[in-house]
Design an enzyme around this catalytic site. Structure first.
Site, PDB file in Angstrom:
ATOM      1  N   CYS A 156      -8.189  14.905  -0.770  1.00 16.57           N
ATOM      2  CA  CYS A 156      -7.450  13.948   0.061  1.00 16.57           C
ATOM      3  C   CYS A 156      -6.035  14.443   0.315  1.00 16.57           C
ATOM      4  CB  CYS A 156      -7.424  12.585  -0.623  1.00 16.57           C
ATOM      5  SG  CYS A 156      -6.581  11.304   0.346  1.00 16.57           S
TER       6      CYS A 156
ATOM      7  N   CYS B 242      -0.652   9.775  -3.146  1.00 13.74           N
ATOM      8  CA  CYS B 242      -0.653   8.666  -4.100  1.00 13.74           C
ATOM      9  C   CYS B 242      -0.422   9.237  -5.499  1.00 13.74           C
ATOM     10  CB  CYS B 242      -1.981   7.911  -4.047  1.00 13.74           C
ATOM     11  SG  CYS B 242      -2.444   7.365  -2.383  1.00 13.74           S
TER      12      CYS B 242
ATOM     13  N   CYS C  47      -3.302   9.365  -8.264  1.00 10.20           N
ATOM     14  CA  CYS C  47      -4.685   9.696  -7.904  1.00 10.20           C
ATOM     15  C   CYS C  47      -5.058  11.147  -8.184  1.00 10.20           C
ATOM     16  CB  CYS C  47      -4.907   9.376  -6.437  1.00 10.20           C
ATOM     17  SG  CYS C  47      -6.644   9.569  -5.957  1.00 10.20           S
TER      18      CYS C  47
ATOM     19  N   CYS D  98     -20.722  -0.352  -4.352  1.00 12.45           N
ATOM     20  CA  CYS D  98     -19.517   0.058  -3.637  1.00 12.45           C
ATOM     21  C   CYS D  98     -19.487   1.577  -3.502  1.00 12.45           C
ATOM     22  CB  CYS D  98     -18.274  -0.412  -4.385  1.00 12.45           C
ATOM     23  SG  CYS D  98     -18.307  -2.165  -4.830  1.00 12.45           S
TER      24      CYS D  98
ATOM     25  N   CYS E 100     -20.025  -2.658  -0.332  1.00 13.93           N
ATOM     26  CA  CYS E 100     -18.594  -2.513  -0.061  1.00 13.93           C
ATOM     27  C   CYS E 100     -18.283  -1.028   0.067  1.00 13.93           C
ATOM     28  CB  CYS E 100     -17.788  -3.138  -1.201  1.00 13.93           C
ATOM     29  SG  CYS E 100     -15.981  -3.008  -1.028  1.00 13.93           S
TER      30      CYS E 100
ATOM     31  N   CYS F  64     -11.519  -6.971   0.706  1.00 17.58           N
ATOM     32  CA  CYS F  64     -11.341  -6.738  -0.733  1.00 17.58           C
ATOM     33  C   CYS F  64     -10.033  -5.982  -0.884  1.00 17.58           C
ATOM     34  CB  CYS F  64     -12.514  -5.930  -1.290  1.00 17.58           C
ATOM     35  SG  CYS F  64     -12.293  -5.373  -3.005  1.00 17.58           S
TER      36      CYS F  64
ATOM     37  N   ARG G 162     -11.678  -9.290  -9.797  1.00 20.26           N
ATOM     38  CA  ARG G 162     -12.467  -8.234 -10.428  1.00 20.26           C
ATOM     39  C   ARG G 162     -11.619  -7.400 -11.388  1.00 20.26           C
ATOM     40  NH1 ARG G 162     -14.213  -6.485  -6.104  1.00 20.26           N
ATOM     41  NH2 ARG G 162     -16.080  -7.811  -6.179  1.00 20.26           N
TER      42      ARG G 162
END
Length: 333
Positions: A26, A30, A33, A70, A103, A163, A240
């Site tokens: 990616c 972030c 991450c 998900c 999801c 979400c 969650r």
């Protein structure tokens, strides 16, 4: 507890399984991450998983009791990924054919892409805000807070359930937890689900390298307060317990359920981090009388599986109407 029981089945906990369908590489920065190409974490980037392998994993998850499947892909956005989107739509259709909620989290999407995902039968789209608007720039610089909100808008406009939650332990202050909750709870409608993540420190990431070995990135009581507050301000939303649950004792997890959490991630992995397993969760459920939530069990779902989210003012109005009706029923003739 009274508020929770008004909108949810007591003791019912949604079991969700999250699969990484495209790992690493990616371009985002972030700072928490492991999948960012900017950091040396030892994670090897992969191509997107095949449709068949994903549906096989979904079937295994269903067999073990999960009712929501998900899928996450390590992308900044979906621009120029027509073949990838086509395969993901096939994955969604296959998961829904298993009678499971579905999801995905694919980074930023535009209105057209959201409509395509909705057409495939997507239940929910995850796009976390991560933290408060004020603290956000110290965590991420390659995507703005407003870009995240824009993606949520596209998702909502397409009729897909939103979400969106956050990550605790990013070096924020308690005020930032309040800021995150305020932003999410004052969206045009409450999200269908609110994931509460605790930072899992990954060596090689800026935040992972800052934290001393063996130290919790966030005190447990801060997690508990966030869950309890979320339940009060978003009473119909599924809350969650997400990343970081493996660091909690069983007693701490039960406290989270008592505070209003009613969903967990379970299975073999949670993207790139460890996850509590199905057998472990089944044993805990048996000990404390918890039960798995059926797909689309909640009363807030319509016939087509669409969540009828409400603003907090609408929830208060509904509660006032119910109180008035109850008073009229018990009033003397």
């Amino acid at each position: 507890g009274t508020l929770h029981r008004r909108f949810h089945t007591p003791g019912a906990v949604q079991l969700c399984t999250l699969m990484n369908i495209k790992t690493g590489g990616c371009s985002e920065d972030c700072s928490y991450c492991a999948q960012s190409s900017r950091y040396s974490t030892g994670l090897k980037a992969t191509k997107m998983s095949s449709v068949d392998s994903v549906l096989e994993a979904a079937a295994i998850a269903k067999k073990n009791g999960s009712t929501r499947f998900c899928m996450g892909a390590a992308w900044r956005d979906m621009r120029g990924r027509k073949s990838g989107l086509k395969n993901i739509k096939s994955m969604i259709e296959g998961v829904r054919a298993l009678d499971m909620e579905c999801c995905v989290t694919l980074g930023m999407i535009d209105a057209t892409q959201a409509e395509e995902l909705a057409g495939a039968g997507l239940t929910a789209y995850n796009h976390n805000l991560d933290t408060s608007r004020e603290h956000y720039p110290s965590v991420i610089s390659t995507r703005t807070y407003d870009e995240r909100l824009q993606t949520l808008s596209h998702v909502r406009d397409a009729g897909i359930n939103v979400c969106s939650g956050g990550i605790l332990g990013l070096g924020e202050k308690p005020e930032d937890h309040v800021g995150l909750l305020h932003t999410v709870s004052t969206l045009p409608s409450h999200p269908e689900s609110f994931p509460v993540n605790a930072l899992v420190p990954i060596k090689g990431t800026p935040l992972g390298d800052k934290l001393p070995a063996g130290k919790r990135p966030i005190p447990f009581d801060a997690i508990l307060r966030t869950i309890a507050t979320a339940r009060v301000v978003m009473p119909a939303t599924i809350i969650r317990i997400a990343a970081g649950r493996t660091t909690m004792s069983e007693a701490e997890q039960i406290l989270c359920f008592s505070a209003g959490a009613n969903a967990v991630f379970t299975g073999e992995k949670m993207l790139t981090t460890e996850c509590n397993g199905w057998d472990e969760d089944k044993a805990m459920f048996d000990r404390y009388g918890l039960s798995p939530m059926a797909p689309f069990e909640r009363g807030q779902y319509g016939k087509q599986g669409t969540y009828r989210a409400q603003s907090f003012s609408a929830v208060k109005e509904q509660a006032a109407r119910e109180s008035t009706q109850q008073a009229q029923q018990i009033a003397p003739a």
